[in-house]
Design an enzyme around this catalytic site. Structure first.
Site, mmCIF file in Angstrom:
data_model
loop_
_atom_site.group_PDB
_atom_site.id
_atom_site.type_symbol
_atom_site.label_atom_id
_atom_site.label_comp_id
_atom_site.label_asym_id
_atom_site.label_seq_id
_atom_site.Cartn_x
_atom_site.Cartn_y
_atom_site.Cartn_z
ATOM 1 C CD GLU A 1 -2.421 5.577 7.251
ATOM 2 O OE1 GLU A 1 -2.547 5.862 6.066
ATOM 3 O OE2 GLU A 1 -1.735 5.125 7.931
ATOM 4 C CD GLU B 1 -3.360 -2.611 7.610
ATOM 5 O OE1 GLU B 1 -2.155 -3.467 6.705
ATOM 6 O OE2 GLU B 1 -3.818 -1.474 7.462
ATOM 7 C CG HIS C 1 -5.661 1.670 5.275
ATOM 8 N ND1 HIS C 1 -4.979 2.541 6.587
ATOM 9 C CD2 HIS C 1 -4.346 1.149 4.935
ATOM 10 C CE1 HIS C 1 -4.285 2.721 7.178
ATOM 11 N NE2 HIS C 1 -3.819 1.702 6.425
ATOM 12 C CB SER D 1 5.227 -2.319 12.092
ATOM 13 O OG SER D 1 5.306 -0.708 12.218
ATOM 14 N N GLY E 1 2.831 1.315 10.983
ATOM 15 C CA GLY E 1 3.916 2.753 10.462
ATOM 16 C C GLY E 1 4.805 3.388 12.319
ATOM 17 C CG ASN F 1 -1.846 0.990 1.841
ATOM 18 O OD1 ASN F 1 -2.064 2.311 0.250
ATOM 19 N ND2 ASN F 1 -1.903 1.562 2.214
ATOM 20 C CE LYS G 1 0.075 3.172 4.961
ATOM 21 N NZ LYS G 1 -0.031 3.838 6.283
HETATM 22 C C1 PEP Z 1 -0.249 0.353 6.381
HETATM 23 O O1 PEP Z 1 -0.241 0.834 6.372
HETATM 24 O O2 PEP Z 1 -1.587 -0.547 6.105
HETATM 25 C C2 PEP Z 1 0.499 -0.449 6.942
HETATM 26 C C3 PEP Z 1 0.389 -1.580 7.447
HETATM 27 O O3 PEP Z 1 1.674 0.301 6.744
HETATM 28 P P1 PEP Z 1 2.937 -0.317 7.690
HETATM 29 O O4 PEP Z 1 3.270 -1.389 6.940
HETATM 30 O O5 PEP Z 1 4.007 1.140 7.603
HETATM 31 O O6 PEP Z 1 3.329 -0.102 9.286
#
Ligand code: PEP
Length: 250
Positions: A93, A162, A91, A207, A168, A8, A10
């Site tokens: 976000e 998630e 998601h 992460s 992040g 992703n 973003k």
């Molecule tokens: C995400 O935003 O879907 C995600 C998993 O981000 P990150 O891998 O940077 O934690």
């Protein structure tokens, strides 16, 4: 089923980043035991589809309506027309920045299915919810409210667990905690979709990096990963894909 590793991007990437997509696509040829996909920003969707022959290409969100007066929004049919094969919905976000409710997420998922796209539906608890022992209940509620309904839906749905606090941050749940959550999600999916719920892939996201991917992907009921930061370069993303490939070989 092959593990599914989805990047992703973003709100990252201009055309200069297409070289990363090309490199990922080229490497995917020798990592065929893994299903690989990228979700670039809308502006790169068509170009990524043209550059990449082997990997899946999808979007990060869509509007629930087929069309109309929604300035700045993109419909699922438009995504399909741009070359998308799937869309991520719900998601954290989007849920946080755009106040998207479970009902909004379900409407988007159903619009995506109607347009012929597959969907990745994201769920996950906040740190406060985990600390107060409510993580599984929160995720079950999100699944009940966000997943598209109808018998045909299960075949085109992937769930991504998630935890918000792991996105992040460099922090991840333990392998045991991921297994516990994924088993609980599996039970919920069976309750929602019947036997079809046994076959849906459940991705872990938060992460995931090349050096922890092997361990996280081995957790119970983990069918792949949704990757943010580490998907932005071919080098780190392919490290994760390679870990998934090795996990199958082992
Ligand atoms: C995400 O935003 O879907 C995600 C998993 O981000 P990150 O891998 O940077 O934690």
């Amino acid at each position: 089923m092959r593990p599914y590793i989805v990047g992703n991007w973003k709100m990252h990437g201009t055309r200069a980043m297409l070289s990363e997509a090309r490199a990922i696509d080229r490497a995917a040829e020798r990592l065929m035991k893994v299903e690989v996909a990228l979700a670039p920003p809308y502006t790169l969707l068509h170009a990524t589809r043209k550059e990449a022959a082997l990997i899946g290409v999808g979007a990060q969100d869509c509007h629930a309506a087929e069309g109309g007066a929604h300035t700045g929004d993109i419909s699922a049919a438009m995504l399909k027309d741009s070359g998308a094969g799937f869309v991520i919905v719900g998601h954290s976000e989007r849920r946080a920045d755009h106040a998207e409710s479970d009902a909004d997420v379900r409407a988007k998922a159903e619009a995506a299915l109607a347009a012929g796209l597959a969907v990745i539906v994201c769920v996950g608890e906040t740190e406060a919810q985990r600390d107060s022992g409510k993580a599984e209940a929160v995720v079950a509620r999100q699944l009940d409210g966000s997943l598209p309904q109808g018998e045909a839906a299960a075949a085109k749905v992937t769930v991504a667990y998630e935890p918000v606090w792991a996105i992040g941050t460099g922090r991840t749940p333990t392998v045991e905690d991921i297994g516990t959550m994924h088993r609980s999600i599996r039970e919920r999916l069976k309750a929602i979709y019947g036997e079809d719920g046994a076959a849906l892939r459940i991705l872990y996201g938060g992460s995931v990096k090349p050096d922890n991917a092997g361990e996280l992907l081995a957790a119970d009921e983990v069918g792949g990963a949704l990757v943010g930061g580490a998907s932005l370069t071919a080098e780190s993303f392919l490290g994760i894909v390679a870990a998934a490939h090795e996990a199958i070989e082992a």
